[in-house]
Design an enzyme around this catalytic site. Sequence first.
Site, short mmCIF file in Angstrom:
data_model
loop_
_atom_site.label_atom_id
_atom_site.label_comp_id
_atom_site.label_asym_id
_atom_site.label_seq_id
_atom_site.Cartn_x
_atom_site.Cartn_y
_atom_site.Cartn_z
N ASP A 123 0.83 -1.21 0.00
CA ASP A 123 0.00 0.00 0.00
C ASP A 123 0.87 1.26 0.00
O ASP A 123 0.54 2.24 -0.67
CB ASP A 123 -0.96 -0.02 1.19
CG ASP A 123 -1.96 -1.17 1.07
OD1 ASP A 123 -2.43 -1.43 -0.05
OD2 ASP A 123 -2.24 -1.84 2.09
N HIS A 153 -7.08 -4.46 -2.81
CA HIS A 153 -7.38 -3.86 -1.51
C HIS A 153 -8.03 -2.51 -1.79
O HIS A 153 -7.63 -1.82 -2.74
CB HIS A 153 -6.05 -3.66 -0.76
CG HIS A 153 -6.18 -3.40 0.71
ND1 HIS A 153 -7.35 -3.56 1.41
CD2 HIS A 153 -5.29 -2.99 1.62
CE1 HIS A 153 -7.15 -3.27 2.69
NE2 HIS A 153 -5.90 -2.92 2.84
N ASP A 191 -11.46 -5.22 6.14
CA ASP A 191 -10.10 -5.77 6.17
C ASP A 191 -9.28 -5.16 7.32
O ASP A 191 -8.64 -5.87 8.09
CB ASP A 191 -9.42 -5.49 4.82
CG ASP A 191 -8.10 -6.21 4.68
OD1 ASP A 191 -8.14 -7.42 4.39
OD2 ASP A 191 -7.04 -5.59 4.87
N GLU A 212 -2.83 -24.42 27.86
CA GLU A 212 -4.25 -24.10 28.05
C GLU A 212 -4.70 -22.90 27.24
O GLU A 212 -5.89 -22.68 27.06
CB GLU A 212 -4.54 -23.82 29.54
CG GLU A 212 -4.63 -25.05 30.41
CD GLU A 212 -5.73 -26.02 29.98
OE1 GLU A 212 -6.67 -25.60 29.28
OE2 GLU A 212 -5.63 -27.21 30.32
N SER A 233 -17.24 -31.28 26.88
CA SER A 233 -17.74 -31.80 28.16
C SER A 233 -18.83 -30.86 28.69
O SER A 233 -18.84 -29.67 28.37
CB SER A 233 -16.59 -31.90 29.16
OG SER A 233 -16.24 -30.60 29.59
N1 LIG Z 1 -0.26 -10.17 1.40
C1 LIG Z 1 -1.37 -10.74 0.98
O1 LIG Z 1 -1.46 -11.96 0.87
C2 LIG Z 1 -2.57 -9.91 0.57
C3 LIG Z 1 -3.85 -10.46 0.69
C4 LIG Z 1 -4.93 -9.77 0.15
C5 LIG Z 1 -4.71 -8.53 -0.44
N2 LIG Z 1 -3.45 -7.99 -0.49
C6 LIG Z 1 -3.25 -6.70 -1.15
O2 LIG Z 1 -2.50 -6.94 -2.33
C7 LIG Z 1 -1.64 -5.83 -2.60
C8 LIG Z 1 -0.21 -6.32 -2.66
O3 LIG Z 1 0.14 -6.81 -1.39
P1 LIG Z 1 1.39 -7.75 -1.12
O4 LIG Z 1 1.35 -8.17 0.31
O5 LIG Z 1 1.50 -8.75 -2.21
O6 LIG Z 1 2.51 -6.65 -1.32
P2 LIG Z 1 4.02 -6.68 -0.83
O7 LIG Z 1 4.48 -8.08 -0.77
O8 LIG Z 1 4.17 -5.83 0.35
O9 LIG Z 1 4.59 -5.92 -2.12
C9 LIG Z 1 5.86 -5.94 -2.36
C10 LIG Z 1 6.03 -5.51 -3.82
O10 LIG Z 1 6.08 -4.08 -3.85
C11 LIG Z 1 7.33 -3.69 -4.43
N3 LIG Z 1 7.75 -2.41 -3.87
C12 LIG Z 1 7.85 -2.06 -2.55
N4 LIG Z 1 8.28 -0.79 -2.44
C13 LIG Z 1 8.45 -0.33 -3.70
C14 LIG Z 1 8.85 0.91 -4.25
N5 LIG Z 1 9.13 1.94 -3.45
N6 LIG Z 1 8.92 1.02 -5.59
C15 LIG Z 1 8.60 -0.02 -6.40
N7 LIG Z 1 8.21 -1.21 -5.95
C16 LIG Z 1 8.12 -1.37 -4.61
C17 LIG Z 1 8.26 -4.85 -4.05
O11 LIG Z 1 9.41 -4.82 -4.83
P3 LIG Z 1 10.84 -5.05 -4.08
O12 LIG Z 1 10.81 -6.44 -3.56
O13 LIG Z 1 11.83 -4.78 -5.13
O14 LIG Z 1 10.87 -4.07 -2.93
C18 LIG Z 1 7.34 -6.04 -4.34
O15 LIG Z 1 7.21 -6.27 -5.71
C19 LIG Z 1 -1.88 -4.82 -1.47
O16 LIG Z 1 -2.86 -3.89 -1.90
C20 LIG Z 1 -2.42 -5.69 -0.35
O17 LIG Z 1 -3.22 -4.96 0.55
C21 LIG Z 1 -2.39 -8.66 0.01
#
Ligand SMILES: NC(=O)c1ccc[n+]([C@@H]2O[C@H](COP(=O)([O-])OP(=O)(O)OC[C@H]3O[C@@H](n4cnc5c(N)ncnc54)[C@H](OP(=O)(O)O)[C@@H]3O)[C@@H](O)[C@H]2O)c1
Length: 348
Positions: free
Chosen positions: A100, A124, A208, A244, A270
């Site tokens: 986000d 999201h 959420d 527990e 129980s």
């Molecule tokens: N986590 C879940 O399972 C889940 C479940 C339901 C919905 N969502 C939603 O799905 C969306 C993605 O969530 P996620 O958990 O998959 O995300 P995440 O793992 O936190 O996302 C990481 C991604 O963002 C990139 N990123 C981070 N900072 C950056 C920057 N400054 N510039 C460019 N790229 C950047 C990362 O690249 P680098 O690795 O190179 O930093 C990586 O590709 C969100 O809206 C979340 O709310 C997530």
Amino acid sequence: MAQMNFGGVMENVVTREEFPLEKAREVLKDETIAVIGYGVQGPGQSLNLRDNGFNVIVGQRKGGKTWEKAVADGWVPGETLFDIDEACQRGTIIQYLLSDAAQIEVWPTVKKNLTPGKALYFSHGFGITYKERTGIIPPADVDVILVAPKGSGTSLRTMFLEGRGLNSSYAIFQDATGRAYDRVIALGIGVGSGYLFETTFKREVYSDLTGERGSLMGAIQGLLLAQYETLRENGHTPSEAFNETVEELTQSLMPLFAKNGMDWMYANCSTTAQRGALDWMGPFHDAIKPVMQQLYESVKTGNEAQISIDSNSQPDYREKLNEELRQLRESEMWQTAVTVRKLRPENN
Ligand SMILES: NC(=O)c1ccc[n+]([C@@H]2O[C@H](COP(=O)([O-])OP(=O)(O)OC[C@H]3O[C@@H](n4cnc5c(N)ncnc54)[C@H](OP(=O)(O)O)[C@@H]3O)[C@@H](O)[C@H]2O)c1
């Protein structure tokens, strides 16, 4: 769309029988789906789409471990793997799956590539619902849609590989093309959802944020710790307090509770446990409800979103977070957990 009865309340749901994969493929046959971000949801959604026969590319910033991970998963640089800008240019559907905080930072790059008729997809409701705070304001001539799998991207993938499906919610914020419904449902089916239920961006993010702060994580830690501490303060050993409070819950009750519901648990324990649980569920409910209402208000006013945006943008955010996580990890209850896990027969 079918109407289903959920405990007496009718809701719209879409199932795979009703909207089969072949139909989803037909709807999206001329689209290029650009999955932006390869963190947790990115791999799950893009790999499921690819295996389901859609035209998918991945957009990921170069030079890090995540880019390498995408390559290892079979995405080919220059063919199906690009930097974020180029993937957004090529995609007719942009699945915005960065964290986000990163969505706010990278928004100008995405926005300039949102030409008329494209679709902007989220998992999201955060960025759009709190748009005055995030600055994510899409142009009026693109579709803005959401599919939010109700679980981790890792589960989305493993359940897909097992032939199962994770349920997802879907929403349409903006229908510029008249095709937003078909696009969102086709994508929902394509990413491997079980069934899809209707929501709005606002309801998705409110529920959420409440869920993760409440019964899924925040409240449960508070509840478990309160009971563990009470037992310890009254002379019980860590082993007894932990068993527990946590071990019996996760190892014995949760699987049954997941399979049959808490009503069944109450009917199948129980008589002593049954009487006590029936007597004490009321006082616990009454003590917790005001905190839950306070939490929901904080979500609704945008206060929780602002806290998250502000803390994520601090330069020492990581260090402070790591310190808080260290304290939790090193607490007596979770250190006891390490020993208890080691003693499980399957780990010996
Ligand atoms: N986590 C879940 O399972 C889940 C479940 C339901 C919905 N969502 C939603 O799905 C969306 C993605 O969530 P996620 O958990 O998959 O995300 P995440 O793992 O936190 O996302 C990481 C991604 O963002 C990139 N990123 C981070 N900072 C950056 C920057 N400054 N510039 C460019 N790229 C950047 C990362 O690249 P680098 O690795 O190179 O930093 C990586 O590709 C969100 O809206 C979340 O709310 C997530």
